[in-house]
Design a protein around this motif. Structure first.
Motif, PDB file in Angstrom:
ATOM      1  N   LEU A   1      -6.716   9.073   7.062  1.00 50.80           N
ATOM      2  CA  LEU A   1      -7.762   8.451   6.254  1.00 50.80           C
ATOM      3  C   LEU A   1      -9.034   9.299   6.347  1.00 50.80           C
ATOM      4  CD1 LEU A   1      -8.287   5.775   4.695  1.00 50.80           C
ATOM      5  CD2 LEU A   1      -9.309   4.949   6.778  1.00 50.80           C
TER       6      LEU A   1
ATOM      7  N   GLN B   1      -6.072   7.603   1.112  1.00 53.06           N
ATOM      8  CA  GLN B   1      -4.863   7.170   1.817  1.00 53.06           C
ATOM      9  C   GLN B   1      -4.096   8.428   2.149  1.00 53.06           C
ATOM     10  OE1 GLN B   1      -2.358   4.975  -0.788  1.00 53.06           O
ATOM     11  NE2 GLN B   1      -4.069   4.032  -1.823  1.00 53.06           N
TER      12      GLN B   1
ATOM     13  N   GLN C   1       1.373   4.196  -2.792  1.00 55.97           N
ATOM     14  CA  GLN C   1       1.129   5.567  -2.353  1.00 55.97           C
ATOM     15  C   GLN C   1       2.302   6.473  -2.734  1.00 55.97           C
ATOM     16  OE1 GLN C   1      -0.073   5.620   1.701  1.00 55.97           O
ATOM     17  NE2 GLN C   1       0.120   7.820   1.881  1.00 55.97           N
TER      18      GLN C   1
ATOM     19  N   LEU D   1       0.837  -1.202   0.000  1.00 56.31           N
ATOM     20  CA  LEU D   1       0.000   0.000   0.000  1.00 56.31           C
ATOM     21  C   LEU D   1       0.868   1.247   0.000  1.00 56.31           C
ATOM     22  CD1 LEU D   1      -2.940   1.071   0.341  1.00 56.31           C
ATOM     23  CD2 LEU D   1      -2.504   1.105   2.757  1.00 56.31           C
TER      24      LEU D   1
ATOM     25  N   HIS E   1      -8.607  -0.206  -2.574  1.00 52.46           N
ATOM     26  CA  HIS E   1      -8.874   0.947  -1.715  1.00 52.46           C
ATOM     27  C   HIS E   1      -9.339   2.172  -2.494  1.00 52.46           C
ATOM     28  CE1 HIS E   1      -6.458  -0.739   1.804  1.00 52.46           C
ATOM     29  NE2 HIS E   1      -6.450  -1.650   0.860  1.00 52.46           N
TER      30      HIS E   1
END
Lengths: 1003, 151
Positions: free
Chosen positions: A805, A948, A635, A631, A644
């Protein structure tokens, strides 16, 4: 009767010996009344304690009741005239006996710990009886002994076998199989389970994050050395058929507007890996499914038969697979011969699961060949995976198109190496296979490699591939190879040359050394087409390699026989050649800075060889990452992460729901006084993002703004003949999910140009002159082409702050921008005024009421439902105060103080919300459903939310990835002055401070 | 020494590419049809006294880093590299170093040419020719040795 009295009575009754029954039913009263002449002589004050109360009395209450009774119904007025002594004594005898029993028996309340007052009790008393007062010590010791005797016996019961028996190979396998029934293990599971926090996700058991503290170290590995991940849970779908037919079928799923499709020339030749966004057949702008990567097998000369691997995320596969079947018209399942072996056997799901992986890990592996015959044959067939039942067919054919779809999930192991040195790790860990000797070449062999060696053409190919692999050593960084390059290779078993110690693999390139021609060729053109071929595509070879793998034990035995300990095992056993595929993964491709960050190689292996390659790679000094690190990788790369960041895909929507429940549960686990009151922070939905509501509200806002003139703008553009010919404003009707994420590349490019401040030095795009400048007409045209769209943006904070978040992305007002431009003060951003929590009282009242209700309800649990709730709280939440203070970005001249606000559809909860906002759903600090207007709730208008966010170690500031409403974005940009374009405010759900952030929209 | 923000040595110039000098591709490319992606310049192993100058880091910070290397770091010589747009800045840094040392430092400049690679991604991938779309171009670089002359 009050609740406490009733409870006390129940408690007493429960401790009574069985011989004495105080029942309240009339049945017992009649029974008792018959036996002793119907007379009772109350001697004590507790007159009603007589059992078998007289029928005339208030026996409906019945039984033993403590205390004085008001109505006095139990007091007998008539005394009996005579007593038969014998009968009376007999009747009393049982009573006396019961009393004696009750006295001698220990009940809960006379437990030792209960015998001393609360403040004198100590936790350690249960272990050390000497901490108790003398008078209780003896009893306590006895109790403790009793407990000790009982305790372990209970614990031992389920595990009847000894540890040794349980750890025996066969039993261990059975146990592993049992544990894999729900979520399948990857081949590296046991390795991971020792070092990682495991998560059960998508039908697999996956490592989330290492137990060691290595967040920064992993990031460093990604940017300087190499990070390794096991991506075998990605599902591979194989399509075979005629190239034209395949392309015709697949073209329904993709659109050229979103970038390369399955037909992209480079990818089609098999030289590069391609990637595409898949939609439901023929539904292009709406109903996306998700991103896939794919790999074509290079053409075999003189044949149009092609083979294609599509790699998809397991959640995506659920929706992609039926879609593929329908477009290819592959409906007839093929039951292969091997499946027949497995399906009827009832240990099918369990016994078929263990790959050689467990065998390798388990201490008793030596039994596998000799004793474990029961499991040996099905062991090699790994049937079923996390995404389908084990007995489901894996192959489908089509009579009309001739396309064969094969589900290859778990058939191919996929490892991902991320980082600039990943090619160095690969070149050090792997070694091109050596030619087999003449003897084995001459005789027929069941192994694939000797057969392979006989073919001269294959061997020349292999030599060429090995050469390319050698030149890879001369490359300085993984990013220097063309993105998506594919290289097929046959390698030797990497276990043969396992180093003694873990070392750091580094590429050796000296500064003075000039680039030689082959390396240059590789860097510019990539791998030549014929070298992308690999035997891994061949099912027969894959199975052969998997079946004939040398066991770890055998390898170790041979290593033990080597004269120099630790040296390479020679000669190479004939089983030890494995076909692999290496695929370069491009790093960061969008944006100006950090380009190429996070590039790496994917290594595809035949199934069963996972651990054989994993450990040698680990010995080359790589770090291992889990799901969390992947993740973070995406990102930092500025790429959306599936699922996501795909709220418009079914998998993404599903993920959002799961995330919401998880976050809500987490929130509810905190003590109420310690929870964040999100209402006070003006955060409507801290655990989810109401995208649908957002796009609808923005539509309303923009339709009200007069100066945009969307319809006239469109007309104008059409009249001009269209500066951007690629645009076809298509009428979109009844989109299923209601909103879509903008994926049209041309529009994205245009938008990314608009987002940049035009005066900043060096920011001007190369081709800015070709693109339409931001004005009302072009903006309206863009919006008309994409109705109800969200745009995916990257936000980097200008100063402090770490976005979290679901942080809000808000529009800055003119005053904010002016203050920011003011050189005199360092302006970090405006503050939101705390909101008033109007639900607090309701929650409290409900709580009080609930307590009362429960008190009453507890004695008779069933009656609790009939109890009327003391007050029915007003189910209509008032519309929020803050609604008045909103500003419209569309109206450029307006200030934040303007009181006009859009009539948002969900603004009137007072009219529509009767059932949803019922008191049961109220949670302190959370807005009940339905939400009021999400855009106008706070003093700054909401554009979107962050999906994110974190402090980015590579950028050195807070960075977030989020989605914003396209309409909102365009209108905000238009209202902003040119030199401040793309500045927005970002606010965390649990903070009141807005922070400045810059929008980067990169295409 | 490790600059987290910019692993690459120096920034690429932002000005448009004028002359595709690489001989690999003779196809005339319509700029509208392709997306240009620049790869990072070839990264070479660096010593402790190599300073790669970029345009993103603050000038004073880079100057201070060089001074630290020369004075506190105990290096008799450092090498300042600049590529493209950063050539100016590299020269500036070197001259500043010399000026602040009251003539104790000497400079020796070298220029070179660095080959850079661009990937061209066709916007309409189905129409692209079979050859991979890469082209090379050259950019100037400067390597200035800043050193204390040996007595």
């Amino acid at each position: 009767m009050s609740g406490s009295k009733q409870r006390m009575r129940e408690k007493k009754l429960s401790k009574q010996p069985a011989s004495v029954q105080y029942t309240s039913s009339p049945f017992s009263s009649s029974q008792g009344g018959g036996s002793w002449n119907g007379m009772e002589t109350p001697k004590s004050g507790h007159s009603s304690s007589t059992y078998g109360a007289s029928p005339g009395g208030p026996s409906d209450r019945g039984g033993w009741v403590r205390g004085h009774q008001k109505d006095g119904g139990a007091y007998e007025e008539e005394l009996p005239k005579f007593i038969t002594a014998a009968a009376f004594a007999v009747a009393r005898a049982s009573e006396v006996q019961a009393m004696m029993k009750a006295v001698t028996k220990e009940t809960g309340s006379c437990h030792v710990s209960g015998a001393i007052p609360n403040h004198m009790r100590r936790r350690a008393m249960s272990h050390n009886t000497k901490r108790l007062p003398c008078r209780l010590r003896e009893v306590a010791t006895r109790m403790r002994e009793k407990g000790l005797k009982a305790g372990p016996k209970k614990k031992e019961q389920p595990k009847s076998k000894s540890r040794k028996a349980r750890r025996r190979h066969g039993n261990l396998l059975l146990e592993f199989n049992r544990r894999q029934r729900k979520s399948v293990w990857l081949e590296t599971h046991i390795w991971h389970a020792k070092r990682f926090h495991m998560l059960k996700k998508w039908g697999y058991c996956l490592g989330d994050r290492p137990t060691a503290k290595c967040y920064r170290a992993c990031h460093r590995a990604m940017s300087h050395h190499c990070l390794l991940q096991d991506l075998s849970y990605y599902c591979c779908i194989e399509l075979q058929g005629d190239e034209d037919k395949l392309l015709a079928c697949l073209s329904q799923l993709t659109s050229k507007d979103t970038g390369p499709t399955f037909a992209a020339v480079l990818a089609l030749s098999g030289r590069r890996q391609g990637s595409a966004t898949v939609y439901r057949a023929g539904q292009y702008p709406s109903q996306p499914l998700g991103p896939v990567t794919f790999l074509w097998r290079p053409r075999t000369p003189g044949s149009s038969h092609r083979q294609l691997w599509i790699w998809a995320h397991p959640t995506l596969k659920q929706s992609l697979f039926p879609e593929l079947q329908s477009v290819c018209q592959c409906r007839e399942p093929v039951i292969p011969a091997v499946a027949l072996v497995v399906t009827p056997a009832e240990p099918g799901p369990s016994a078929s699961k263990p790959g050689p992986r467990q065998a390798k890990k388990s201490p008793g592996a030596k039994r596998k060949r000799s004793a474990g015959d029961g499991e040996a044959p099905p062991e090699k067939k790994i049937v079923g995976d996390g995404t389908r039942p084990p007995s489901a067919p894996v192959t489908w054919t089509s009579a009309s198109t001739g396309i064969v779809i094969n589900d290859l999930t778990m058939e191919v192991v996929r490892y991902r190496l991320i980082g600039p040195q990943s090619h160095a790790v690969l070149t050090e860990a792997l070694e091109a296979a050596t030619d087999c000797d003449a003897v084995s070449k001459a005789q027929a062999s069941p192994l694939w490699w000797p057969q392979h060696c006989k073919d001269q053409a294959q061997m020349t190919l292999h030599r060429q591939q090995a050469e390319v692999f050698q030149t890879l050593k001369g490359v300085c960084s993984t990013g220097e190879v063309p993105p998506g390059t594919v290289l097929g290779l046959n390698v030797e078993d990497p276990r043969l040359a396992l180093p003694q110690k873990r070392t750091q693999a580094l590429s050796v390139v000296s500064a003075d050394q000039d680039i030689d021609e082959t390396t240059r060729e590789l860097m510019l053109k990539g791998v030549p087409e014929h070298c992308c071929q690999s035997s891994l595509w061949d099912r027969f070879v894959r199975d052969n390699v998997t079946d004939n793998k040398l066991s770890e034990q055998e390898i170790n035995r041979r290593k033990g026989e080597v004269l120099v300990p630790g040296s390479r095992l020679r000669p190479t056993p004939p089983q030890s050649r494995v076909p692999v595929l290496m695929v370069q993964q491009p790093g960061k491709q969008v944006g100006q800075e950090m380009s190429g960050w996070g590039a790496g190689w994917d290594l595809l292996l035949p199934k069963g060889w996972g651990m054989a390659f994993w450990v040698p790679l680990v010995y080359r000094g790589v770090r291992i990452g889990g799901l969390k690190m992947s993740l973070k990788h995406s990102q930092n790369k500025g790429a959306p992460y599936f699922p996501h960041d795909f709220p418009d895909c079914p998998a993404g929507a599903c993920f959002q729901g799961e995330q919401e429940t998880e976050l809500l549960n987490q929130f509810k686990r905190r003590p109420p006084a310690k929870r964040t009151n999100y209402i006070k922070h003006g955060c409507l939905a801290p655990f989810r993002c109401p995208w649908q509501q957002l796009v609808e509200e923005w539509e309303l806002i923009t339709s009200e703004a007069p100066e945009v003139g969307s319809s006239s703008g469109v007309e104008e553009r059409r009249g001009q003949g269209g500066v951007e010919p690629g645009w076809r404003p298509r009428p979109e009707t009844a989109v299923q999910s209601g909103f879509s994420v903008l994926r049209n590349r041309k529009s994205l490019k245009l938008l990314s140009n608009w987002c940049r401040p035009t005066t900043a030095k060096g920011q001007r795009s190369l081709r800015a002159r070709d693109q339409a400048p931001l004005d009302a007409a072009s903006g309206a045209a863009l919006l008309a082409a994409h109705v109800k769209a969200l745009a995916w943006v990257r936000l980097s904070l200008l100063s402090k702050g770490r976005p979290e978040l679901h942080a809000q992305v808000c529009v800055a007002t003119q005053e904010d921008l002016q203050r920011l431009g003011d050189k005199k003060e360092a302006y970090s951003g405006p503050l939101e005024h705390p909101h008033k929590d109007r639900f607090k009282n309701k929650v409290k009242r409900r709580k009080k009421g609930g307590k009362k209700g429960s008190k009453k309800a507890s004695p008779v649990p069933k009656s609790s439902t009939t109890l009327p709730t003391p007050e029915a709280p007003d189910p209509h939440p008032d519309s929020p105060l803050a609604l008045g203070a909103c500003s419209l970005p569309a109206a450029a001249g307006q200030t934040s103080a303007s009181p006009s606000c859009p009539p948002a559809p969900a603004e009137g909860p007072s009219s529509s919300s009767s059932s949803a906002a019922s008191p049961a759903n109220l949670v302190l600090g959370l807005w009940p459903e339905p939400l009021p207007s999400v855009t106008a709730h706070c003093s700054r208008v909401t554009l979107g939310w962050v999906t994110q966010g974190d402090f980015s170690l590579s950028a050195g500031c807070g960075e977030a990835l989020g989605l914003v409403s396209l309409e909102g974005l365009v209108h905000t940009l238009m209202a902003q002055p040119a030199e401040r374009r793309g500045l927005v405010l970002l606010r965390n759900p649990s903070a009141l401070h807005y922070r400045w952030a810059k929008i980067n929209l990169e295409a | 020494m490790n600059d987290g923000r910019a692993p690459g040595a120096a920034v690429l110039p932002q000005n448009p590419l004028t002359s595709p000098s690489g001989g690999l591709q003779s196809v005339e490319m319509d700029p509208v049809e392709y997306t240009l992606r620049k790869r990072l310049p070839r990264k070479l192993p660096k010593r402790r006294n190599d300073v790669y100058v970029n345009m993103k880091t603050d000038f004073r910070a880079q100057l201070a880093r060089c001074q630290k290397l020369l004075e506190g770091g105990g290096h008799r010589e450092i090498c300042v590299h600049g590529l493209g747009l950063a050539i100016n800045r590299a020269i500036n840094i070197a001259l500043q170093l010399q000026a602040s040392s009251q003539g104790a430092l000497q400079l020796a400049a070298n220029t070179s040419t660095v080959e850079l690679v661009d990937d061209l991604e066709p916007d309409d991938p189905d129409e692209a020719p079979g050859e991979p779309m890469t082209r090379t171009r050259n950019n100037s670089a400067i390597h200035i040795k800043v050193y204390y002359p040996s007595p």
